[in-house]
Write an enzyme that holds these catalytic residues in place. Structure first.
Site, mmCIF file in Angstrom:
data_model
loop_
_atom_site.group_PDB
_atom_site.id
_atom_site.type_symbol
_atom_site.label_atom_id
_atom_site.label_comp_id
_atom_site.label_asym_id
_atom_site.label_seq_id
_atom_site.Cartn_x
_atom_site.Cartn_y
_atom_site.Cartn_z
ATOM 1 N N HIS A 194 5.263 4.140 13.141
ATOM 2 C CA HIS A 194 4.720 4.076 14.511
ATOM 3 C C HIS A 194 3.595 3.037 14.540
ATOM 4 O O HIS A 194 2.749 3.038 13.649
ATOM 5 C CB HIS A 194 4.173 5.459 14.883
ATOM 6 C CG HIS A 194 3.769 5.588 16.308
ATOM 7 N ND1 HIS A 194 2.596 5.067 16.797
ATOM 8 C CD2 HIS A 194 4.406 6.148 17.355
ATOM 9 C CE1 HIS A 194 2.524 5.334 18.095
ATOM 10 N NE2 HIS A 194 3.615 5.994 18.458
ATOM 11 N N CYS A 208 7.064 1.642 19.853
ATOM 12 C CA CYS A 208 6.259 2.352 20.845
ATOM 13 C C CYS A 208 5.718 1.337 21.832
ATOM 14 O O CYS A 208 4.720 0.655 21.567
ATOM 15 C CB CYS A 208 5.124 3.139 20.195
ATOM 16 S SG CYS A 208 4.127 3.950 21.455
ATOM 17 N N HIS A 236 9.836 4.629 21.863
ATOM 18 C CA HIS A 236 8.941 5.375 22.747
ATOM 19 C C HIS A 236 8.737 4.523 23.984
ATOM 20 O O HIS A 236 8.223 3.399 23.868
ATOM 21 C CB HIS A 236 7.561 5.551 22.107
ATOM 22 C CG HIS A 236 7.510 6.551 20.997
ATOM 23 N ND1 HIS A 236 6.337 6.850 20.340
ATOM 24 C CD2 HIS A 236 8.467 7.336 20.460
ATOM 25 C CE1 HIS A 236 6.594 7.781 19.419
ATOM 26 N NE2 HIS A 236 7.876 8.078 19.468
ATOM 27 N N ASP A 279 7.231 8.605 26.478
ATOM 28 C CA ASP A 279 6.018 8.967 25.757
ATOM 29 C C ASP A 279 4.922 9.212 26.782
ATOM 30 O O ASP A 279 4.934 8.597 27.852
ATOM 31 C CB ASP A 279 5.646 7.803 24.832
ATOM 32 C CG ASP A 279 4.630 8.188 23.782
ATOM 33 O OD1 ASP A 279 4.377 9.383 23.614
ATOM 34 O OD2 ASP A 279 4.098 7.276 23.137
ATOM 35 N N HIS A 280 3.993 10.065 26.474
ATOM 36 C CA HIS A 280 2.874 10.414 27.357
ATOM 37 C C HIS A 280 3.317 10.310 28.814
ATOM 38 O O HIS A 280 3.940 9.331 29.191
ATOM 39 C CB HIS A 280 1.687 9.467 27.159
ATOM 40 C CG HIS A 280 1.241 9.373 25.732
ATOM 41 N ND1 HIS A 280 0.356 8.420 25.317
ATOM 42 C CD2 HIS A 280 1.555 10.106 24.632
ATOM 43 C CE1 HIS A 280 0.148 8.561 24.010
ATOM 44 N NE2 HIS A 280 0.875 9.587 23.571
ATOM 45 N N TYR A 287 0.932 15.068 26.849
ATOM 46 C CA TYR A 287 2.296 15.616 26.791
ATOM 47 C C TYR A 287 2.531 16.660 27.885
ATOM 48 O O TYR A 287 2.870 17.815 27.619
ATOM 49 C CB TYR A 287 2.585 16.169 25.392
ATOM 50 C CG TYR A 287 2.724 15.048 24.388
ATOM 51 C CD1 TYR A 287 3.949 14.435 24.177
ATOM 52 C CD2 TYR A 287 1.618 14.553 23.699
ATOM 53 C CE1 TYR A 287 4.078 13.379 23.279
ATOM 54 C CE2 TYR A 287 1.734 13.497 22.806
ATOM 55 C CZ TYR A 287 2.969 12.918 22.609
ATOM 56 O OH TYR A 287 3.095 11.866 21.731
HETATM 57 C C1 DNO Z 1 0.779 10.134 20.037
HETATM 58 C C2 DNO Z 1 1.861 9.809 19.111
HETATM 59 C C3 DNO Z 1 1.428 9.647 17.678
HETATM 60 C C4 DNO Z 1 2.636 9.518 16.767
HETATM 61 C C5 DNO Z 1 2.295 9.394 15.312
HETATM 62 C C6 DNO Z 1 3.521 9.133 14.507
HETATM 63 O O1 DNO Z 1 0.981 10.437 21.160
HETATM 64 O O2 DNO Z 1 2.570 8.723 19.561
HETATM 65 O O3 DNO Z 1 0.668 10.747 17.300
HETATM 66 O O4 DNO Z 1 3.434 10.643 16.896
HETATM 67 O O5 DNO Z 1 1.384 8.414 15.100
HETATM 68 O O6 DNO Z 1 3.236 9.334 13.167
#
Ligand code: DNO
Length: 396
Positions: free
Chosen positions: A251, A289, A316, A359-360, A376
């Site tokens: 990530h 991401c 992501h 994501d988020h 989340y």
């Molecule tokens: C946060 C996430 C991170 C991710 C880690 C992967 O929202 O994107 O915590 O899960 O860094 O190891």
């Protein structure tokens, strides 16, 4: 792409049956109750996998199998920890799970200064303010050398020109309250960490002390050394990944800047090129991401997607908006600088089976009263997922 969702296990307030109703196909999760540095056994993996399957879903990706700090700073017990890590990889593969997301960020996983920043439309977003972060570093963490580093700090070209972060920190100091300081500690090192299996848990009594101890392990570790340690880790696990077809995907650093005197090595196109070439095995890949990458003004996210799509094992989707002073917030999934529509086009063409999670999400329509993990939300993420489902339907 496959529609996946990050679910935090059997205690998650968002249940698997809720997820089926909104078109989720695959689950992204981890064995969050196994302490850091211990083997994930086949039995516990199988138990969670069967629970997911009983709900009509599948366990598509592990996020995360945490890489312990000793591997990152190269401590005396790193080989022992790598052996534990590879055993967990073998166990996951034996249970049919073949994609693992991890990160190589020292001490602190993702960071924000405000977890509930109000937008004019009544929703809330995550937010990162450089001056609040610097205030935390200088006046709360009291890290030796922090003030000097912030005096030298330069934002990427094109943003924050002429910004005097130290002057802003001093101005903040005039109005800061003990509650404000407490909130910054909570936002930066507590609330964003525990639920992602980070180093600090919500019930730790002295988070700052623990955090300082962890930071001290990195004295003398610069970018070159951290890179060498990442290469060492990847080279050590690759034979097992080949043998059991395990796709590893790191990530990116979030935000993509060096923080608190720690090096960060997965921030830019040059960094990604480096680790892909350093260990040129297709099992060594990237979690693309879009949110973390778009928080870096130096990053052209669409160009990076084109360049790295073939080594991307997990996506992501989200997007950041960078203000002229360099601070950033999380934009709508269809706005901001990540260009989610274009990213969908690129990744869908490269691999239509690629797992993707939104994501988020915004915190909206009462999400803030439900006790969800920071970033989340349910309704906010569901809204974003629906947007991405629409984009993909149109592209297809
Ligand atoms: C946060 C996430 C991170 C991710 C880690 C992967 O929202 O994107 O915590 O899960 O860094 O190891």
């Amino acid at each position: 792409m496959e529609f996946t969702w990050r679910w935090f296990g059997k205690n998650d307030k968002i249940t698997l049956s809720m997820l089926r109703q909104i078109g989720v196909e695959g689950i992204v999760t981890a064995l969050h109750d196994v302490p850091l540095g211990e083997v994930w056994t086949r039995e516990s993996i199988r138990d969670l996998k069967e629970y997911i399957e009983a709900a009509g879903l599948r366990w598509s990706v592990v996020e995360s199998l945490p890489v312990t700090e000793t591997i990152k700073y190269g401590g005396p017990d790193r080989d022992e920890q790598i052996a534990i890590y590879t055993q967990s990889l073998r166990n996951l593969a034996a249970e049919g799970i073949h994609i693992v997301c991890y990160n190589f960020m020292p001490v602190l996983d993702w960071a924000r200064t405000d977890l509930l920043h109000p937008n004019p439309d009544g929703t809330f977003n995550l937010y990162f303010s450089y001056s609040e972060f610097a205030y935390f570093d200088i006046y709360i963490l009291k890290r030796p050398g922090a003030r000097e580093e912030w005096a030298q700090f330069r934002l990427p070209e094109g943003v924050g020109e002429g910004r005097d972060i130290l002057a802003e920190v001093e101005a903040l100091r005039q109005t800061m309250t003990p509650e404000g300081e407490h909130r910054l500690v909570d936002n930066i090192i507590v609330k964003t960490q525990g639920f992602v299996s980070g180093n600090i848990r919500e019930d730790d009594e002295h988070p700052l002390e623990l955090f300082r101890q962890l930071l001290s392990k990195y004295e003398g570790i610069d970018k070159a050394q951290l890179r060498a340690n990442m290469k060492y880790f990847l080279e050590a696990i690759m034979p097992v990944c080949e043998e059991c077809d395990m796709k590893m995907c790191v990530h990116p650093d979030d935000p993509p800047i060096p923080v608190l005197g720690l090096p960060r090595i997965v921030r830019t196109a040059e960094d990604i090129r480096w680790f892909l070439q350093a260990v040129p095995n297709p099992h060594n890949g990237l979690t693309f991401c879009a949110g973390s990458l778009s928080a870096g003004a130096q990053n052209d996210v669409v160009a990076m997607a084109r360049e790295f799509a073939v080594r991307t094992h997990f996506v992501h989707l989200r997007s950041c908006h960078i203000f002229p002073n360099g601070d950033f917030t999380e934009a709508s999934h269809l706005g901001g600088r990540a260009h989610v529509v274009e990213l969908c086009r690129i990744f869908e063409a490269t691999n239509p089976a690629l797992p993707m999670r939104v994501d988020h999400g915004k915190t909206m329509l009462g999400d803030d009263t439900r006790g969800y993990n920071a970033g989340y939300s349910f309704l906010g993420r569901m809204y974003a997922l629906a947007q991405v489902q629409g984009v993909l339907a149109a592209l297809r």
